[in-house]
Design an enzyme around this catalytic site. Structure first.
Site, PDB file in Angstrom:
ATOM      1  N   LYS A 286      18.340  36.464  -3.921  1.00 19.57           N
ATOM      2  CA  LYS A 286      19.565  36.631  -3.123  1.00 19.57           C
ATOM      3  C   LYS A 286      20.629  35.638  -3.594  1.00 19.57           C
ATOM      4  O   LYS A 286      20.726  35.376  -4.783  1.00 19.57           O
ATOM      5  CB  LYS A 286      19.240  36.520  -1.626  1.00 19.57           C
ATOM      6  CG  LYS A 286      18.094  37.482  -1.233  1.00 19.57           C
ATOM      7  CD  LYS A 286      17.877  37.672   0.235  1.00 19.57           C
ATOM      8  CE  LYS A 286      16.746  38.666   0.475  1.00 19.57           C
ATOM      9  NZ  LYS A 286      16.484  38.929   1.883  1.00 19.57           N
TER      10      LYS A 286
ATOM     11  N   ASN B 161      13.307  38.380  -4.997  1.00 21.82           N
ATOM     12  CA  ASN B 161      14.750  38.581  -4.816  1.00 21.82           C
ATOM     13  C   ASN B 161      15.336  37.244  -4.368  1.00 21.82           C
ATOM     14  O   ASN B 161      15.160  36.840  -3.224  1.00 21.82           O
ATOM     15  CB  ASN B 161      14.971  39.677  -3.765  1.00 21.82           C
ATOM     16  CG  ASN B 161      16.438  39.889  -3.447  1.00 21.82           C
ATOM     17  OD1 ASN B 161      17.313  39.277  -4.068  1.00 21.82           O
ATOM     18  ND2 ASN B 161      16.715  40.757  -2.485  1.00 21.82           N
TER      19      ASN B 161
ATOM     20  N   SER C 121       9.493  39.441   4.877  1.00 19.59           N
ATOM     21  CA  SER C 121       8.760  38.278   5.390  1.00 19.59           C
ATOM     22  C   SER C 121       7.358  38.114   4.794  1.00 19.59           C
ATOM     23  O   SER C 121       6.446  37.634   5.471  1.00 19.59           O
ATOM     24  CB  SER C 121       8.692  38.305   6.923  1.00 19.59           C
ATOM     25  OG  SER C 121       9.992  38.186   7.460  1.00 19.59           O
TER      26      SER C 121
ATOM     27  N   GLU D 156      11.260  48.281   2.668  1.00 18.36           N
ATOM     28  CA  GLU D 156      11.614  47.024   3.332  1.00 18.36           C
ATOM     29  C   GLU D 156      12.178  47.330   4.714  1.00 18.36           C
ATOM     30  O   GLU D 156      13.380  47.623   4.850  1.00 18.36           O
ATOM     31  CB  GLU D 156      12.672  46.263   2.519  1.00 18.36           C
ATOM     32  CG  GLU D 156      12.221  45.916   1.114  1.00 18.36           C
ATOM     33  CD  GLU D 156      12.987  44.714   0.560  1.00 18.36           C
ATOM     34  OE1 GLU D 156      12.345  43.701   0.284  1.00 18.36           O
ATOM     35  OE2 GLU D 156      14.224  44.807   0.425  1.00 18.36           O
TER      36      GLU D 156
ATOM     37  N   HIS E 188      19.609  47.763  -1.431  1.00 15.29           N
ATOM     38  CA  HIS E 188      18.989  46.769  -0.555  1.00 15.29           C
ATOM     39  C   HIS E 188      19.651  46.829   0.818  1.00 15.29           C
ATOM     40  O   HIS E 188      20.859  47.034   0.923  1.00 15.29           O
ATOM     41  CB  HIS E 188      19.137  45.369  -1.166  1.00 15.29           C
ATOM     42  CG  HIS E 188      18.308  44.355  -0.435  1.00 15.29           C
ATOM     43  ND1 HIS E 188      18.700  43.798   0.755  1.00 15.29           N
ATOM     44  CD2 HIS E 188      17.091  43.814  -0.731  1.00 15.29           C
ATOM     45  CE1 HIS E 188      17.759  42.955   1.166  1.00 15.29           C
ATOM     46  NE2 HIS E 188      16.776  42.949   0.291  1.00 15.29           N
TER      47      HIS E 188
ATOM     48  N   GLU F 198      20.566  44.653   2.859  1.00 16.83           N
ATOM     49  CA  GLU F 198      21.701  43.731   3.061  1.00 16.83           C
ATOM     50  C   GLU F 198      22.970  44.317   2.445  1.00 16.83           C
ATOM     51  O   GLU F 198      24.068  44.132   2.964  1.00 16.83           O
ATOM     52  CB  GLU F 198      21.367  42.345   2.475  1.00 16.83           C
ATOM     53  CG  GLU F 198      20.396  41.591   3.384  1.00 16.83           C
ATOM     54  CD  GLU F 198      19.586  40.508   2.707  1.00 16.83           C
ATOM     55  OE1 GLU F 198      19.886  40.143   1.553  1.00 16.83           O
ATOM     56  OE2 GLU F 198      18.626  40.022   3.337  1.00 16.83           O
TER      57      GLU F 198
ATOM     58  N   GLY G   3      13.784  38.593   6.382  1.00 11.04           N
ATOM     59  CA  GLY G   3      14.344  37.291   6.721  1.00 11.04           C
ATOM     60  C   GLY G   3      14.123  36.879   8.163  1.00 11.04           C
ATOM     61  O   GLY G   3      14.740  35.936   8.644  1.00 11.04           O
TER      62      GLY G   3
HETATM   63  P1  13P Z   1      12.311  37.992   3.049  1.00 10.36           P
HETATM   64  O1  13P Z   1      11.035  37.917   2.247  1.00 10.36           O
HETATM   65  O2  13P Z   1      13.059  36.692   3.072  1.00 10.36           O
HETATM   66  O3  13P Z   1      12.074  38.576   4.397  1.00 10.36           O
HETATM   67  O4  13P Z   1      13.294  39.012   2.283  1.00 10.36           O
HETATM   68  C1  13P Z   1      12.789  40.234   1.852  1.00 10.36           C
HETATM   69  C2  13P Z   1      13.787  40.902   1.003  1.00 10.36           C
HETATM   70  O5  13P Z   1      14.894  41.213   1.436  1.00 10.36           O
HETATM   71  C3  13P Z   1      13.447  41.158  -0.401  1.00 10.36           C
HETATM   72  O6  13P Z   1      14.364  41.999  -1.003  1.00 10.36           O
END
Ligand code: 13P
Length: 254
Positions: free
Chosen positions: A10, A8, A210, A164, A94, A96, A170
């Site tokens: 982002k 991803n 992570s 997740e 997701h 976020e 993150g």
């Molecule tokens: P990170 O691997 O940066 O923690 O992000 C995970 C994520 O949100 C994948 O969709």
């Protein structure tokens, strides 16, 4: 079974960087049939990446889309448009999006339906917050998110799930092997209860939060983990492909 390495990106990478990364991923050799690779780039570079791919690998997906096929929704893109631009998959729900853009169980359900209508494969993202984990509500949260997102959707519809935990995204704090095994076990049980899986097969369940080359091997060894959805570490070929190699090696060891 082929395991899944998903990245991803982002809100990162433009055409030049994204194309270089896509090429590096496409050029990386793994034993035939051992790994399915997908990237979710920003929408603005999706069509350019679709043209760049020599074969259908890696697959491409969108990080978000609207539920409706078209209409007066300024700034939005429909699942049909995403498909036309080259997407095969779509992330739905997701954390976020849920946390920063007011998405909730109802809008996630509508997007699931839109994504399936357009012929995209949904990757349904679920996961608990730290407060929910501390209150020991993780199992209930996962059941609710799965149940609401899949309401009214036929059991045979294509589906991938990504677990997740919000507190691991993150943050550099990765869930422990035991926490991931337990949560994936709950997700699989719930899918089974909903008629969406059995001993013979179930929708793939990915772990995200992570994941990096250091912690990937331990998590990849879990039979409940069908792959990873990687954020930060998917932005560089070296780290992303090292995580893929960990999945392939663990697959051979199972
Ligand atoms: P990170 O691997 O940066 O923690 O992000 C995970 C994520 O949100 C994948 O969709």
């Amino acid at each position: 079974m082929s395991r899944i390495l998903a990245g991803n990106w982002k809100m990162n990478l433009g055409v030049a960087e994204g194309t270089a990364l896509l090429r590096a991923i496409g050029d990386h050799a793994v034993p035939a049939g051992s790994l399915t690779t997908v990237v979710f780039p920003p929408l603005t570079i999706l069509a350019a990446l679709a043209r760049e791919r020599r074969i259908q690998d890696p697959k491409l997906g969108v990080q978000n889309c609207h539920a409706e096929p078209k209409g007066p929704f300024t700034g939005e893109v429909s699942p049909e448009m995403a498909r036309e631009a080259g997407a095969e998959l779509a992330l739905v729900g997701h954390s976020e999006r849920r946390r920063l853009f007011c998405e909730n169980d109802a809008s996630v359900q509508a997007k699931m339906k839109g994504v399936l209508r357009a012929g995209l494969k949904p990757v349904l993202c679920i996961g608990e917050t730290l407060a929910e984990r501390e209150r020991r509500e993780t199992r209930d949260v996962l059941s609710r998110q799965l149940g609401r997102a899949l309401e009214g959707i036929p059991a045979r519809a294509p589906l991938w799930v990504a677990y997740e935990p919000v507190w691991a995204i993150g943050t550099g704090v990765v869930a422990t092997v035991d926490e991931v095994a337990e949560a994936h076990g709950w997700v699989l049980e719930e899918l089974g209860r909903m008629g969406r899986g059995s001993a013979a097969g179930h929708p793939p369940v990915l772990y995200g939060g992570s994941v990096d080359p250091k912690n990937a091997s331990g998590l990849a060894a879990l039979p409940e983990v069908d792959g990873f959805l990687v954020g930060g570490a998917s932005l560089a070929a070296e780290t992303f492909l090292a995580i893929g190699d960990a999945l392939v090696k663990a697959e051979h060891a199972i």
